[in-house]
Design a protein around this motif. Sequence first.
Motif, PDB file in Angstrom:
ATOM      1  N   MET B  40       0.876  -1.174   0.000  1.00 18.63           N
ATOM      2  CA  MET B  40       0.000   0.000   0.000  1.00 18.63           C
ATOM      3  C   MET B  40       0.905   1.212   0.000  1.00 18.63           C
ATOM      4  O   MET B  40       1.625   1.461   0.959  1.00 18.63           O
ATOM      5  N   VAL B  41       0.911   1.917  -1.142  1.00 15.20           N
ATOM      6  CA  VAL B  41       1.819   3.050  -1.232  1.00 15.20           C
ATOM      7  C   VAL B  41       1.068   4.353  -1.379  1.00 15.20           C
ATOM      8  O   VAL B  41      -0.095   4.390  -1.746  1.00 15.20           O
ATOM      9  N   GLY B  42       1.773   5.436  -1.103  1.00 14.54           N
ATOM     10  CA  GLY B  42       1.195   6.765  -1.258  1.00 14.54           C
ATOM     11  C   GLY B  42       2.082   7.733  -0.496  1.00 14.54           C
ATOM     12  O   GLY B  42       2.925   7.337   0.289  1.00 14.54           O
ATOM     13  N   GLU B  43       1.876   9.007  -0.766  1.00 19.76           N
ATOM     14  CA  GLU B  43       2.661  10.013  -0.053  1.00 19.76           C
ATOM     15  C   GLU B  43       2.210  10.092   1.403  1.00 19.76           C
ATOM     16  O   GLU B  43       1.205   9.507   1.785  1.00 19.76           O
ATOM     17  N   SER B  44       2.951  10.849   2.201  1.00 19.37           N
ATOM     18  CA  SER B  44       2.534  11.067   3.588  1.00 19.37           C
ATOM     19  C   SER B  44       1.194  11.754   3.597  1.00 19.37           C
ATOM     20  O   SER B  44       0.994  12.757   2.925  1.00 19.37           O
ATOM     21  N   LYS B  48      -2.560   5.783   4.044  1.00 18.61           N
ATOM     22  CA  LYS B  48      -2.146   4.385   4.136  1.00 18.61           C
ATOM     23  C   LYS B  48      -2.253   3.867   5.574  1.00 18.61           C
ATOM     24  O   LYS B  48      -2.859   2.829   5.838  1.00 18.61           O
ATOM     25  N   SER B  49      -1.681   4.629   6.526  1.00 15.03           N
ATOM     26  CA  SER B  49      -1.688   4.161   7.915  1.00 15.03           C
ATOM     27  C   SER B  49      -3.103   4.122   8.462  1.00 15.03           C
ATOM     28  O   SER B  49      -3.451   3.232   9.228  1.00 15.03           O
ATOM     29  N   ILE B  50      -3.906   5.096   8.075  1.00 14.20           N
ATOM     30  CA  ILE B  50      -5.281   5.126   8.579  1.00 14.20           C
ATOM     31  C   ILE B  50      -6.038   3.890   8.108  1.00 14.20           C
ATOM     32  O   ILE B  50      -6.846   3.325   8.858  1.00 14.20           O
ATOM     33  N   VAL B 209      -0.086 -10.457   3.874  1.00 18.43           N
ATOM     34  CA  VAL B 209       0.594  -9.280   4.415  1.00 18.43           C
ATOM     35  C   VAL B 209       0.070  -8.037   3.735  1.00 18.43           C
ATOM     36  O   VAL B 209      -0.079  -8.001   2.510  1.00 18.43           O
ATOM     37  N   MET B 210      -0.217  -6.998   4.536  1.00 13.10           N
ATOM     38  CA  MET B 210      -0.517  -5.688   3.970  1.00 13.10           C
ATOM     39  C   MET B 210       0.680  -4.806   4.319  1.00 13.10           C
ATOM     40  O   MET B 210       0.863  -4.436   5.466  1.00 13.10           O
ATOM     41  N   LEU B 211       1.479  -4.512   3.332  1.00 11.75           N
ATOM     42  CA  LEU B 211       2.736  -3.803   3.580  1.00 11.75           C
ATOM     43  C   LEU B 211       2.539  -2.340   3.245  1.00 11.75           C
ATOM     44  O   LEU B 211       2.434  -1.966   2.079  1.00 11.75           O
ATOM     45  N   ILE B 212       2.507  -1.504   4.278  1.00  9.02           N
ATOM     46  CA  ILE B 212       2.283  -0.069   4.073  1.00  9.02           C
ATOM     47  C   ILE B 212       3.635   0.621   4.042  1.00  9.02           C
ATOM     48  O   ILE B 212       4.441   0.473   4.952  1.00  9.02           O
ATOM     49  N   CYS B 227      -1.204  -1.335  -4.238  1.00  8.01           N
ATOM     50  CA  CYS B 227      -2.360  -0.443  -4.257  1.00  8.01           C
ATOM     51  C   CYS B 227      -1.834   0.962  -4.027  1.00  8.01           C
ATOM     52  O   CYS B 227      -1.126   1.212  -3.059  1.00  8.01           O
ATOM     53  N   VAL B 228      -2.160   1.875  -4.919  1.00  6.17           N
ATOM     54  CA  VAL B 228      -1.659   3.249  -4.798  1.00  6.17           C
ATOM     55  C   VAL B 228      -2.772   4.153  -4.293  1.00  6.17           C
ATOM     56  O   VAL B 228      -3.851   4.202  -4.885  1.00  6.17           O
ATOM     57  N   LEU B 229      -2.495   4.864  -3.214  1.00  6.17           N
ATOM     58  CA  LEU B 229      -3.503   5.769  -2.652  1.00  6.17           C
ATOM     59  C   LEU B 229      -3.146   7.218  -2.947  1.00  6.17           C
ATOM     60  O   LEU B 229      -1.968   7.579  -2.946  1.00  6.17           O
ATOM     61  N   TYR B 230      -4.186   8.029  -3.178  1.00  2.00           N
ATOM     62  CA  TYR B 230      -3.958   9.460  -3.360  1.00  2.00           C
ATOM     63  C   TYR B 230      -5.080  10.211  -2.658  1.00  2.00           C
ATOM     64  O   TYR B 230      -6.250  10.010  -2.990  1.00  2.00           O
ATOM     65  N   ALA B 231      -4.719  11.054  -1.688  1.00  2.75           N
ATOM     66  CA  ALA B 231      -5.724  11.872  -0.980  1.00  2.75           C
ATOM     67  C   ALA B 231      -6.862  11.021  -0.463  1.00  2.75           C
ATOM     68  O   ALA B 231      -8.019  11.408  -0.527  1.00  2.75           O
TER      69      ALA B 231
END
Lengths: 326, 352, 323
Positions: B40-44, B48-50, B209-212, B227-231
């Motif tokens: 699970m990737v994305g900027e700060s 992702k953590s949430i 595994v869910m690797l953040i 999985c790419v997250l944005y906003a």
Amino acid sequence: MIAFAIRRLFQALGVMIVVALISFMMFRFVGDPVNQLVGVDTSPAQREALRQALGLNDPVLLQFARFVAKAAQFDFGISYQFKQPVASLIASRLPATLELSFMSALFALAVGVPMGVYTGLYRNTLLARAFLAISLIGVSLPTFLIGILLIFIVSVNLGWLPSFGRGDVVSIGGVWTTGLLTKSGLQSLVLPSITLGLFQMTLIMRLVRGEMMEVLRTDYIKFARARGLSRRAINFGHALKNTLVPVITITGLQLGSIIAFAVITETVFQWPGMGLLFLQAVQNVDIPIMAAYLLLIAFLFVVINFIVDLLYVAVDPRIRLDGAAR
Amino acid sequence: MTTPTLSVRNLRVEIPTRRGVLTAIDDLSFDIAPGEVLGMVGESGAGKSITGSAIIGLLEPPGRVAGGEIRLAGERIDNLSPDQMRRVRGRRIGMIFQDPLTSLNPLYRIGDQLVETILTHERLSTKAARAKGIKLLEEVGIPAAEARFSAYPHQFSGGMRQRVVIALALCADPELVIADEPTTALDVSVQAQIIALLKRLCADRGASVMLITHDMGVIAETADRVCVLYAGRLAEIGPVRAVVKHPQHPYTKGLMAAIPTLVGDPDATLAQIPGSMPRLGAIPAGCAFNPRCDYAFETCRTKRPGIYGAGTSDASCFLHSPADAPSAPAEVLRAADRSGIVLASEAKETIT
Amino acid sequence: MTYATDQESKTAAGAQDDMRPGLARRIADSDIWYSFTRSPLTMISAAVTIVFMLSALFAPLIAPHNPFDPATISIMDSFYPPAWEADGDPRFLLGTDDQGRDVLSAILYGMRISLAVGFASVIFALVVGVTLGLLAGYLGGWVDSVIMRIADVQLTFPAILIALLINGVARAMAGPQSYDKVVFAVLVLSIGLSFWVQYARTVRGSVLVEANKEYVLAARLIGLRPLTIMFKHVLPNVLGPVLVIATINLALAIITEATLSFLGVGVPPTEPSLGTLIRIGNDFLFSGEWWITIFPGIALAVLALAVNLLGDWLRDALNPKLR
């Protein structure tokens, strides 16, 4: 660990020397010791002789050394007011103050810690809010006012408890007098202990609460939750232990504060302790008692601080084991 | 088709603040198959953590799950009572956090922490728990495990501590392990070891595994899908090789292009995506990425994109929408096509 | 990558920053005002504090009597209970003391003294503490060591003890006759000196942080003298936490003064503060004339509580961690 202890010992010694210096300067240079000791009609010649006999014309450093040597043997000179040795005056009053301080500290801990834990865990219940309100009052009201209000309500209006003196005391070995063994002695202890301990109790409660809330926000508590540990294991196993470590050490330091604040409580309740003696000394400019009291309090503080420091090292493995590794 | 270990559908996480309600996660859906590693990737701040915290039920108040479903091996877990959720944690879902130093209680020996966790989930004698704990330490690669059992956390190095953390998270053999930036706080030299260890242990146990992480390199090496997250929204999800080599969402494209490489011209300027990810309270209308997107067109500014198939991945971009892509200007479509984006066939027809 | 989209991103996310509303609007929008208006307790405390301060300020104008002008008091008026009791006199709302002085007026005048001494002590402690903290932090070396050693030694003792000690010494040095003239100065000195350490430590800590920052380096490069740099440049940046300490200290200063007066080593009965009034009244508590001590006591309690609450709120509002 040993190096740490020695370092703290030197620091303690340093503080004592500074205090001794201040005490000595007060003793020697504030007011004129000779004029305080003699009557109005003593001739100048006799005063000069007395001055010589007391060694007041010797070099200052020598006088200081003499002062320190005497202090180490508990000889603090003669009180201006009572014309008795200061040491015996203080010794006779010491048990009263120490007993009062000890009971107050006990009260503060026994009530403050549970209240703090409760309000740290359960932030919004009615009981928590009530506790916080009490703590606010305890912190805002001056000690003497609390004493007066307690006397007014409990002694004057309800007549449940005595409002002055120590009650009947029992002498132990000629050195100590205790009020703990008599009914009137115990009754007399209640109101002054609460008065003296209330401020400390609120301090402890707020401290425990603050620490508890901080600890509950840490990563290791979060990880403990993520591992599925029970609420009891987390709150009372992990959180409580981490909370109490700094709290225990800080309350140890507060013990010295209690002994000092006893001045006020002893005044309100006419408790025959050291504090009352000191106050009378301030009012009547009785320098020897003031100087001796200062030294004694400093000594007590320094000893307490030292013990607390050692305690801290013993309890926190990070400090203990790091020290050993070096 | 086997039941996925984790199934998230339309997840919505809200954070009420005094300035209004912020949507930290908006309509997020994904699956993790048994034994699979999902990155699970994305900027700060992308969420992702949430997402990880929401799944394991440890969202910091006032944040809360406001919609959607989370299923663990087919059973719903987002609507469990706190007590029921507590039993899920540790035993069925394990979680690892970023900083191993602060993850361990400094006042307890790690052996005691291990035994406590083991006994919470299993009925064993203290002796048996201790033996199991020592075996776990050996499994995660702590040398002289029996001796180190009675050591305190601060007596370990960072990498060793994270191994202990992994041991603690795995001691009840959970089906799903959520690793939230497990290597960010570690030295580069140790990172690879820890990731390899995690992957191996989970593979041995058949755990997903869910690797953040925000580190694409780690994902490329370790994950099966990413999985790419944005906003707070899904941008793209697909097999790792596909997403890294042939990204289908303009944001992912920008991410991949921004990774510095060892080959090529050393004097070329680093590629950047201009602007920055919007704050939660100021997400633009339409597609969240549209102000920074090279291929944005009218529809992107007004409508929110759904999830559309794009080759082997899924992307949340109108370029892949059979209904909307054709309305894009021809230059945009041509540019997208040239850059490797697989357009919806209806749209591709308009430019050829 | 194109930069055509910069314009749009600016309008979207940056619009709020471009407009700078006026000061009133900024205060109304700020977190501090929010937390203030959200807490009715804090607003009440602020209101109470302001009312008390105003009544203390205008005491000569609003007090029904002047209790310390010997011409206006009569021993025949002594020991009246509060006006609502059977033997009360409507002239003296809260009753009179043993000398015939009106308790309400005494409270108003007493509050004046309590607040005056409290403020003066805090300002004194602030000036001494901030200056010493600046010197210790900026000059470092032996200056720093000496100041911090003194601070450490002083911190071992509770403030009240130090105040008492300084009081006693000053008394002895001034001699019994001239003591009355300097009693206020001595009080401010003893209370102020028992509090300076907190300011010094905080300022020193801030200075140590600021001294490494670039604006200080730039000032030194230009050749400004250390004193100028300390007071004109570093000081404004370290005042924030100092203000919080000062507010919390005010309650403590008021309480310390009241305690000292109660103990008999504070303000004399000729110009009593609330503490002195309580002491005077304490003698009559058992004989039934409770109002002489209880009303000043309540006034002191309410004042201390209000200032404390205000200080608490201020500390929480300015603490970024708790937001």
